[in-house]
Design an enzyme around this catalytic site. Structure first.
Site, PDB file in Angstrom:
ATOM      1  N   SER A   1       0.826  -1.207   0.000  1.00  0.00           N
ATOM      2  CA  SER A   1       0.000   0.000   0.000  1.00  0.00           C
ATOM      3  C   SER A   1       0.859   1.255   0.000  1.00  0.00           C
ATOM      4  O   SER A   1       0.559   2.232  -0.705  1.00  0.00           O
ATOM      5  CB  SER A   1      -0.913   0.007   1.233  1.00  0.00           C
ATOM      6  OG  SER A   1      -1.648  -1.187   1.337  1.00  0.00           O
TER       7      SER A   1
ATOM      8  N   GLY B   1       1.641  -4.939  11.452  1.00  0.00           N
ATOM      9  CA  GLY B   1       1.476  -4.035  10.326  1.00  0.00           C
ATOM     10  C   GLY B   1       1.107  -2.618  10.696  1.00  0.00           C
ATOM     11  O   GLY B   1       1.098  -1.736   9.840  1.00  0.00           O
TER      12      GLY B   1
ATOM     13  N   ASP C   1       2.355   0.495  12.729  1.00  0.00           N
ATOM     14  CA  ASP C   1       3.554   1.026  13.376  1.00  0.00           C
ATOM     15  C   ASP C   1       3.254   1.551  14.780  1.00  0.00           C
ATOM     16  O   ASP C   1       4.075   1.443  15.692  1.00  0.00           O
ATOM     17  CB  ASP C   1       4.156   2.162  12.541  1.00  0.00           C
ATOM     18  CG  ASP C   1       4.300   1.817  11.074  1.00  0.00           C
ATOM     19  OD1 ASP C   1       3.859   0.730  10.665  1.00  0.00           O
ATOM     20  OD2 ASP C   1       4.858   2.637  10.327  1.00  0.00           O
TER      21      ASP C   1
ATOM     22  N   LYS D   1       1.242 -10.802   7.325  1.00  0.00           N
ATOM     23  CA  LYS D   1       1.407  -9.391   7.701  1.00  0.00           C
ATOM     24  C   LYS D   1       0.078  -8.974   8.308  1.00  0.00           C
ATOM     25  O   LYS D   1      -0.926  -8.830   7.615  1.00  0.00           O
ATOM     26  CB  LYS D   1       1.756  -8.537   6.488  1.00  0.00           C
ATOM     27  CG  LYS D   1       1.924  -7.054   6.779  1.00  0.00           C
ATOM     28  CD  LYS D   1       2.299  -6.304   5.491  1.00  0.00           C
ATOM     29  CE  LYS D   1       2.602  -4.836   5.759  1.00  0.00           C
ATOM     30  NZ  LYS D   1       1.371  -4.032   5.966  1.00  0.00           N
TER      31      LYS D   1
ATOM     32  N   TYR E   1      -1.138 -11.043   3.302  1.00  0.00           N
ATOM     33  CA  TYR E   1      -1.234  -9.633   3.682  1.00  0.00           C
ATOM     34  C   TYR E   1      -2.675  -9.372   4.102  1.00  0.00           C
ATOM     35  O   TYR E   1      -3.563  -9.246   3.268  1.00  0.00           O
ATOM     36  CB  TYR E   1      -0.820  -8.751   2.503  1.00  0.00           C
ATOM     37  CG  TYR E   1      -0.864  -7.251   2.738  1.00  0.00           C
ATOM     38  CD1 TYR E   1      -1.021  -6.698   4.002  1.00  0.00           C
ATOM     39  CD2 TYR E   1      -0.726  -6.378   1.661  1.00  0.00           C
ATOM     40  CE1 TYR E   1      -1.043  -5.325   4.186  1.00  0.00           C
ATOM     41  CE2 TYR E   1      -0.746  -4.997   1.842  1.00  0.00           C
ATOM     42  CZ  TYR E   1      -0.909  -4.474   3.098  1.00  0.00           C
ATOM     43  OH  TYR E   1      -0.942  -3.113   3.273  1.00  0.00           O
TER      44      TYR E   1
END
Length: 288
Positions: free
Chosen positions: A44, A185, A187, A161, A133
């Site tokens: 992304s 995934g 932060d 992820k 993902y």
């Protein structure tokens, strides 16, 4: 494959063309300055879903060339176009990527059997490893632990992820799948995710904040929660300021301030305004 991976930004010129010089500079900055363990290419953050197949291939080529074997490389090849996903899986496997990844198929409301067919078609087309993902807030696809278990029956699907805020599901998955890789995934949630046992993290802000990301990860793994929380507080202050100013534009503007030709975002993302540029300068000065 464990560790801190930057979700790689891509530099575009004002007309939306790939800026190869700038992309190479972003890659070097991640490796040489942010000290990341790997790059997650084509996700992304790389504005991937607005690119043509040929553009995606060129970015994969540049990343492989510029990384020079110094870090691990994961290629996000997922697409709502399954033929494209298979084509990119073969292409990146031939290039030598350490693993491929694929976002859950989105837009149409696929049932689980269709999702399973999608993943098995991709991974069975190549001699490589695949990382799921999962990003439900963008795809609308929420999978249960039982569905993950069914996908993980394929030994070539080695992990996920996990871009979600469901820490109960994350904990359940860590317990259920001790031998699978789980990457955080989000932060801003690295500390609690690390405490729950993730194997690493993949993040957009790591393009500028990779050092702090590692500090959080390593401190939490050692049980030094006080230090990890202190760094997470600073990181989340930074993330809040970035989000308030425009996520991808601001990370690129911060990189520009640090001498990296990070370029523009791809339309229909908007071009940074003068106000955004000035705010990014303030953010860079405040945190770096």
């Amino acid at each position: 494959m464990k560790g801190i991976y930057s979700a790689l930004l891509v530099s575009f010129d004002k007309d939306g063309n790939i800026n190869e010089k700038g992309l190479r500079e972003i890659i070097r900055h991640n490796i040489d300055v942010c000290k990341i363990d790997g790059l997650y290419v084509g996700g992304s953050t790389g504005e991937n879903f607005m690119l043509s197949t040929d553009e995606k291939k060129r970015i994969f080529e540049i990343a492989m060339d510029e990384a020079k074997g110094q870090v691990k490389l994961i290629a996000q090849v997922g697409s709502v176009n399954l033929k494209e996903a298979v084509e990119l899986a073969k292409f990146t496997t031939d290039l030598g990527y350490d693993a491929i990844s694929a976002v859950t198929p989105f837009y149409y409301k696929f049932d689980f059997n269709e999702i399973k067919h999608y993943y098995e078609t991709i991974i069975n087309s190549v001699d490589n490893k695949l990382i799921i993902y999962s990003i439900p807030f963008l795809t609308g696809v929420n999978m249960s632990i039982e569905q993950f278990a069914e996908l993980f029956e394929n030994d070539k699907i080695i992990g996920v992820k996990f871009t979600a805020a469901d820490f109960y599901l994350l904990e359940r998955m860590r317990k259920a799948f001790p031998d699978k890789l789980i990457f955080a995934g989000f932060d801003e949630m690295m500390l609690p995710a690390t405490v729950l046992g993730v194997d690493g993290a993949i993040g957009s802000t790591f393009n500028v904040n990779g050092i702090r990301a590692r500090q959080i990860f390593e401190a939490a793994q050692k049980g030094d929660i006080e230090t990890a929380l202190e760094v997470q507080h600073v990181t989340n202050d930074l993330i809040t300021d970035i989000l308030n100013n425009g996520l991808y534009q601001t990370i690129k503007l911060i990189l520009q301030e640090q001498g990296v030709d990070a370029g523009y975002c791809r339309q229909p993302m908007k071009e940074a305004t003068e106000e955004m540029i000035e705010k990014a300068k303030e953010i860079n000065k405040k945190y770096f």
